[in-house]
Design a protein around this motif. Structure first.
Motif, PDB file in Angstrom:
ATOM      1  N   TYR A 151       1.242  67.886  33.374  1.00 44.22           N
ATOM      2  CA  TYR A 151       0.763  68.831  34.408  1.00 44.22           C
ATOM      3  C   TYR A 151      -0.290  68.267  35.323  1.00 44.22           C
ATOM      4  CZ  TYR A 151      -2.663  69.596  30.926  1.00 44.22           C
ATOM      5  OH  TYR A 151      -3.660  69.402  30.177  1.00 44.22           O
ATOM      6  N   SER A 161      -3.939  69.596  36.790  1.00 40.48           N
ATOM      7  CA  SER A 161      -4.907  70.375  36.517  1.00 40.48           C
ATOM      8  C   SER A 161      -6.189  70.392  37.429  1.00 40.48           C
ATOM      9  CB  SER A 161      -5.759  70.114  35.145  1.00 40.48           C
ATOM     10  OG  SER A 161      -6.530  68.982  35.016  1.00 40.48           O
ATOM     11  N   PHE A 188      -9.962  71.426  38.144  1.00 41.91           N
ATOM     12  CA  PHE A 188     -11.363  72.424  37.218  1.00 41.91           C
ATOM     13  C   PHE A 188     -12.752  71.632  37.965  1.00 41.91           C
ATOM     14  CE2 PHE A 188     -10.974  68.246  35.481  1.00 41.91           C
ATOM     15  CZ  PHE A 188     -12.025  67.617  35.128  1.00 41.91           C
ATOM     16  N   TRP A 207      -2.158  64.980  34.426  1.00 40.59           N
ATOM     17  CA  TRP A 207      -2.103  64.643  32.845  1.00 40.59           C
ATOM     18  C   TRP A 207      -0.514  64.058  32.573  1.00 40.59           C
ATOM     19  CZ3 TRP A 207      -5.960  65.459  29.490  1.00 40.59           C
ATOM     20  CH2 TRP A 207      -7.165  65.997  29.822  1.00 40.59           C
ATOM     21  N   HIS A 236      -5.011  61.350  31.038  1.00 45.89           N
ATOM     22  CA  HIS A 236      -5.100  61.953  32.460  1.00 45.89           C
ATOM     23  C   HIS A 236      -5.629  60.683  33.545  1.00 45.89           C
ATOM     24  CE1 HIS A 236      -9.006  62.476  31.150  1.00 45.89           C
ATOM     25  NE2 HIS A 236      -9.464  62.601  32.488  1.00 45.89           N
ATOM     26  N   LEU A 258      -2.296  73.943  36.253  1.00 43.94           N
ATOM     27  CA  LEU A 258      -3.306  74.501  35.171  1.00 43.94           C
ATOM     28  C   LEU A 258      -4.412  74.738  36.029  1.00 43.94           C
ATOM     29  CD1 LEU A 258      -4.156  75.397  32.480  1.00 43.94           C
ATOM     30  CD2 LEU A 258      -4.830  73.113  32.109  1.00 43.94           C
ATOM     31  N   ASP A 259      -5.036  76.070  36.203  1.00 37.40           N
ATOM     32  CA  ASP A 259      -6.384  76.535  36.739  1.00 37.40           C
ATOM     33  C   ASP A 259      -7.534  76.297  35.703  1.00 37.40           C
ATOM     34  OD1 ASP A 259      -8.644  77.654  38.022  1.00 37.40           O
ATOM     35  OD2 ASP A 259      -7.563  79.366  38.374  1.00 37.40           O
ATOM     36  N   ALA A 260      -8.230  75.187  35.715  1.00 36.57           N
ATOM     37  CA  ALA A 260      -9.251  75.347  34.710  1.00 36.57           C
ATOM     38  C   ALA A 260     -10.550  75.138  35.359  1.00 36.57           C
ATOM     39  CB  ALA A 260      -9.133  73.874  33.888  1.00 36.57           C
ATOM     40  N   PHE A 271      -8.648  78.849  30.919  1.00 35.75           N
ATOM     41  CA  PHE A 271      -7.683  78.239  31.522  1.00 35.75           C
ATOM     42  C   PHE A 271      -6.689  79.079  31.469  1.00 35.75           C
ATOM     43  CE2 PHE A 271      -9.490  74.093  29.173  1.00 35.75           C
ATOM     44  CZ  PHE A 271     -11.071  74.412  29.952  1.00 35.75           C
ATOM     45  N   TRP A 324      -2.353  79.203  33.376  1.00 34.82           N
ATOM     46  CA  TRP A 324      -1.269  78.331  34.134  1.00 34.82           C
ATOM     47  C   TRP A 324      -1.045  79.264  35.508  1.00 34.82           C
ATOM     48  CZ3 TRP A 324      -0.427  73.765  32.641  1.00 34.82           C
ATOM     49  CH2 TRP A 324      -0.243  73.312  31.523  1.00 34.82           C
TER      50      TRP A 324
END
Length: 182
Positions: A102, A104, A106, A122, A128, A156-158, A164, A166
């Protein structure tokens, strides 16, 4: 689907090019004069080493004014290559990615208390790779979204610590189409 993706820092401002050229020119002149005056004695070699050191000290800021980073992703062959570009010279080698997991996005605190948004890819369960850094949330998210779409993987929204989530990519598609991204 695009077979290759290039994620790149923006180009350096135009005013930095003459400054870098000045540093590289001074370094080259020092090195040429050092080679011209080189004598193969102990004292001559020591003088040359000091001139070489001076030349390197001028090359370092020249590189700083021209260095950019980019990531080349070859989707067809499942590999990526981070490169550091100094003018027309590119340094980097290909690395293989076996299983994309995925993407991410952040935020990472900086030394001065601000935040920078990072986009990571990742792969292989827990590995990652940092793809991109941006001060703007919207720009970082668009890059993460586009990459996740090209690779057909989740996003992913971190950006909120310990919360966190999805991303619903269908919802993002409609936001992009209607240009209502916040």
């Amino acid at each position: 689907m695009k077979p290759n993706i290039i994620i790149s820092e923006s180009a350096r401002p135009i005013w930095q090019i003459p400054i870098a050229a000045l540093f590289f020119t001074i370094a080259t002149v020092i090195l040429i004069l050092g080679l011209y005056n080189l004598t193969f004695t102990e004292k001559g070699l020591i003088v040359f080493l000091y001139e070489l050191k001076s030349s390197i000290l001028f090359i370092a800021p020249g590189i700083g004014f021209t260095l950019t980073k980019s990531i080349h992703i070859d989707i067809t062959n499942s590999r990526f290559r981070p490169t550091f570009n100094v003018g027309p010279l590119k340094f980097g080698s290909w690395q293989t990615i076996k299983n994309y997991e995925y993407v991410s996005v952040f935020h990472q605190p900086t030394i001065n208390g601000d935040y920078v948004f990072e986009v990571n890819l990742w792969y292989d369960q827990n590995k990652h790779f940092e793809l991109y850094e941006e001060n703007d949330y919207k720009e970082a998210f668009l890059i993460g979204y586009e990459l996740s779409e090209q690779l057909h993987i989740d996003l992913l929204d971190a950006t909120v610590p310990n919360n966190f989530q999805w991303v619903n990519k269908d919802e993002w598609k409609s936001k992009i189409a209607s240009e209502t991204i916040e």
